[in-house]
Scaffold this active site. Structure first.
Site, PDB file in Angstrom:
ATOM      1  N   ARG A   1      -3.233  -1.713   3.681  1.00 25.53           N
ATOM      2  CA  ARG A   1      -2.595  -1.609   2.439  1.00 25.53           C
ATOM      3  C   ARG A   1      -3.527  -1.830   1.351  1.00 25.53           C
ATOM      4  O   ARG A   1      -3.558  -3.243   1.033  1.00 25.53           O
ATOM      5  CB  ARG A   1      -1.317  -2.479   2.591  1.00 25.53           C
ATOM      6  CG  ARG A   1      -0.529  -2.213   1.209  1.00 25.53           C
ATOM      7  CD  ARG A   1       0.275  -1.022   1.026  1.00 25.53           C
ATOM      8  NE  ARG A   1       1.156  -0.511   1.898  1.00 25.53           N
ATOM      9  CZ  ARG A   1       1.692   0.505   1.972  1.00 25.53           C
ATOM     10  NH1 ARG A   1       1.216   1.559   1.132  1.00 25.53           N
ATOM     11  NH2 ARG A   1       2.555   0.878   2.935  1.00 25.53           N
TER      12      ARG A   1
ATOM     13  N   ARG B   1      -7.044   7.511   8.695  1.00 20.40           N
ATOM     14  CA  ARG B   1      -7.002   6.168   8.085  1.00 20.40           C
ATOM     15  C   ARG B   1      -6.635   5.075   9.223  1.00 20.40           C
ATOM     16  O   ARG B   1      -6.647   3.817   8.853  1.00 20.40           O
ATOM     17  CB  ARG B   1      -6.256   5.959   6.999  1.00 20.40           C
ATOM     18  CG  ARG B   1      -4.654   6.224   7.165  1.00 20.40           C
ATOM     19  CD  ARG B   1      -4.033   6.023   5.896  1.00 20.40           C
ATOM     20  NE  ARG B   1      -2.459   6.129   5.966  1.00 20.40           N
ATOM     21  CZ  ARG B   1      -1.349   5.549   5.239  1.00 20.40           C
ATOM     22  NH1 ARG B   1      -1.778   4.968   4.291  1.00 20.40           N
ATOM     23  NH2 ARG B   1      -0.301   6.151   5.422  1.00 20.40           N
TER      24      ARG B   1
ATOM     25  N   HIS C   1      -6.984   7.405  -1.816  1.00 19.98           N
ATOM     26  CA  HIS C   1      -5.895   7.053  -2.180  1.00 19.98           C
ATOM     27  C   HIS C   1      -6.053   5.494  -2.955  1.00 19.98           C
ATOM     28  O   HIS C   1      -5.557   4.490  -2.445  1.00 19.98           O
ATOM     29  CB  HIS C   1      -4.856   6.787  -0.919  1.00 19.98           C
ATOM     30  CG  HIS C   1      -3.302   6.545  -1.270  1.00 19.98           C
ATOM     31  ND1 HIS C   1      -3.114   5.216  -2.028  1.00 19.98           N
ATOM     32  CD2 HIS C   1      -2.281   7.045  -0.750  1.00 19.98           C
ATOM     33  CE1 HIS C   1      -1.849   5.300  -1.944  1.00 19.98           C
ATOM     34  NE2 HIS C   1      -1.379   6.354  -1.323  1.00 19.98           N
TER      35      HIS C   1
ATOM     36  N   ASP D   1       5.932   8.174  -8.726  1.00 22.17           N
ATOM     37  CA  ASP D   1       5.242   8.767  -7.638  1.00 22.17           C
ATOM     38  C   ASP D   1       5.147  10.342  -7.973  1.00 22.17           C
ATOM     39  O   ASP D   1       6.118  11.257  -7.988  1.00 22.17           O
ATOM     40  CB  ASP D   1       6.027   8.663  -6.284  1.00 22.17           C
ATOM     41  CG  ASP D   1       5.476   9.053  -5.027  1.00 22.17           C
ATOM     42  OD1 ASP D   1       4.169   9.710  -5.269  1.00 22.17           O
ATOM     43  OD2 ASP D   1       6.046   8.727  -4.066  1.00 22.17           O
TER      44      ASP D   1
ATOM     45  N   GLU E   1      -5.030   8.587  -7.429  1.00 16.03           N
ATOM     46  CA  GLU E   1      -5.475   9.285  -6.226  1.00 16.03           C
ATOM     47  C   GLU E   1      -6.219  10.796  -6.626  1.00 16.03           C
ATOM     48  O   GLU E   1      -5.464  11.533  -7.152  1.00 16.03           O
ATOM     49  CB  GLU E   1      -4.483   9.595  -5.297  1.00 16.03           C
ATOM     50  CG  GLU E   1      -3.692   8.004  -4.635  1.00 16.03           C
ATOM     51  CD  GLU E   1      -2.389   8.224  -4.191  1.00 16.03           C
ATOM     52  OE1 GLU E   1      -2.372   9.405  -3.347  1.00 16.03           O
ATOM     53  OE2 GLU E   1      -1.479   7.709  -4.505  1.00 16.03           O
TER      54      GLU E   1
HETATM   55  C1  BG6 Z   1       1.420   7.979  -2.317  1.00 13.11           C
HETATM   56  C2  BG6 Z   1       2.582   9.055  -2.221  1.00 13.11           C
HETATM   57  O1  BG6 Z   1       0.314   8.784  -2.257  1.00 13.11           O
HETATM   58  O2  BG6 Z   1       1.378   7.194  -1.023  1.00 13.11           O
HETATM   59  C3  BG6 Z   1       3.853   7.945  -2.148  1.00 13.11           C
HETATM   60  O3  BG6 Z   1       2.718   9.938  -3.126  1.00 13.11           O
HETATM   61  C4  BG6 Z   1       3.696   7.141  -0.905  1.00 13.11           C
HETATM   62  O4  BG6 Z   1       4.935   8.894  -1.737  1.00 13.11           O
HETATM   63  C5  BG6 Z   1       2.447   6.143  -1.032  1.00 13.11           C
HETATM   64  O5  BG6 Z   1       4.969   6.081  -0.898  1.00 13.11           O
HETATM   65  C6  BG6 Z   1       2.158   5.171  -0.114  1.00 13.11           C
HETATM   66  O6  BG6 Z   1       1.969   6.130   1.143  1.00 13.11           O
HETATM   67  P1  BG6 Z   1       1.826   5.053   2.409  1.00 13.11           P
HETATM   68  O7  BG6 Z   1       2.077   5.720   3.718  1.00 13.11           O
HETATM   69  O8  BG6 Z   1       0.582   4.334   2.287  1.00 13.11           O
HETATM   70  O9  BG6 Z   1       2.985   4.091   2.570  1.00 13.11           O
END
Ligand code: BG6
Length: 294
Positions: free
Chosen positions: A67, A92, A166, A209, A266
């Site tokens: 994360r 990932r 991302h 988002d 992103e």
């Molecule tokens: C973003 C999405 O790219 O990633 C969101 O648009 C999502 O909807 C976010 O909540 C985080 O995703 P994840 O799978 O890493 O919790």
């Protein structure tokens, strides 16, 4: 697993409890990239703070998604065409192989690879996307951070490729942030539902988002203070995400107040706009992060 790669003086491969990490310590920048997910978790240009946000509550184990930093969403973004798991693809969640590490006066370049032969049988989502491929992720840690994902189709049929770089940027305060460069661009609003069009700079007053149908350079500012720019290449969409308080609290790997200090910008390829790569051909998605001082 990894090929034998000669490391330059400014790179160390460290076996951490969280898995193998390449540590970069160069005159131009420091940084970190995990082999798990080919995941950049730190980049600080010389004389500057870390430009990336990393959750102190992130998981790191096999199969998990880190994360923060720069998750590579591959071979699809979000749920693919609708209901595919895992979210953001399997890339990932798997270990990548170190392919190259080099340095010059401008910084350090690392290349990591994931091929279809590296994807274990039974990997969640592999049945949805059964193509033969090689993916190479190249990162240059310097005054700027330059990211590039190239995917080659080794199958004998056309291969749709989606995904995203991302990137989680560390910022002083989301409630003072403005993001310019997408004025007049239409977007899918995943919070309110439906489509809208951006009017002026993006500012943040709640969960955000959005999948913008536009890409190029966006410029970030904290009030009147420039925070630098993000340049996307080879993609036609930009995703802007901040979970705000309720969603952050609901995520087990996200500190309750962590949303104040991050925003995701992103470089994205939603699966309904996937790049269809012919057999033997490649596609490349990229992003460059330019801090205010560069
Ligand atoms: C973003 C999405 O790219 O990633 C969101 O648009 C999502 O909807 C976010 O909540 C985080 O995703 P994840 O799978 O890493 O919790």
């Amino acid at each position: 697993m990894s090929e034998t790669v000669q490391l330059p003086d400014s790179v160390d491969l460290v076996d951490e409890p969280n898995g193998p990490v390449l540590r970069i310590d160069h005159d131009r920048a420091t940084g970190e990239i995990h082999l798990h997910g080919a995941h950049v978790t730190s980049w600080a240009p010389s004389g500057s703070r870390d430009q990336l946000w990393l959750s102190p509550e992130s998981e790191f184990g096999p199969g998990s998604a880190i994360r923060g930093g720069v998750p590579i969403c591959f071979p699809w973004f979000a749920k693919g065409p609708g209901d595919w798991e895992p979210q953001h693809g399997f890339g990932r969640r798997l270990p990548w192989r170190l392919h190259h590490a080099g340095e010059d006066d401008h910084g350090v370049t690392i290349a990591l690879r994931l091929a279809s032969s590296d994807v274990p049988d039974g990997t969640e989502g592999r049945d949805r996307w059964p193509y033969e491929f090689t993916a190479q992720f190249s990162v240059t840690f310097g005054d700027t951070l330059t990211l590039s994902l190239t995917v080659a189709n080794c199958s004998d049929q056309p291969m749709p490729v989606g995904g995203a770089l991302h990137t989680y940027l560390a910022i002083p305060e989301i409630e003072r942030l403005s993001v310019r460069g997408l004025d007049g661009v239409s977007y899918q609003d995943k919070v309110a539902g439906g489509e809208d069009e951006q009017d002026g700079p993006i500012t943040f007053t709640g969960e955000t988002d959005r999948v913008y149908a536009g890409s190029g350079v966006v410029v970030l500012a904290d009030g009147d203070t420039s925070l630098g720019a993000v340049r996307n290449t080879g993609v036609r969409h930009t995703v802007v995400w901040n979970p705000w308080s309720a969603k952050a609290s609901a995520m087990p790997d996200f500190p309750d107040d962590g949303w104040h200090g991050m925003v995701c910008i992103e470089a994205a390829v939603p699966y309904d706009a996937a790049v269809v790569v012919a057999p033997g051909e490649k596609c490349t998605f990229g992003q460059q992060i330019v801090p205010a001082s560069a």
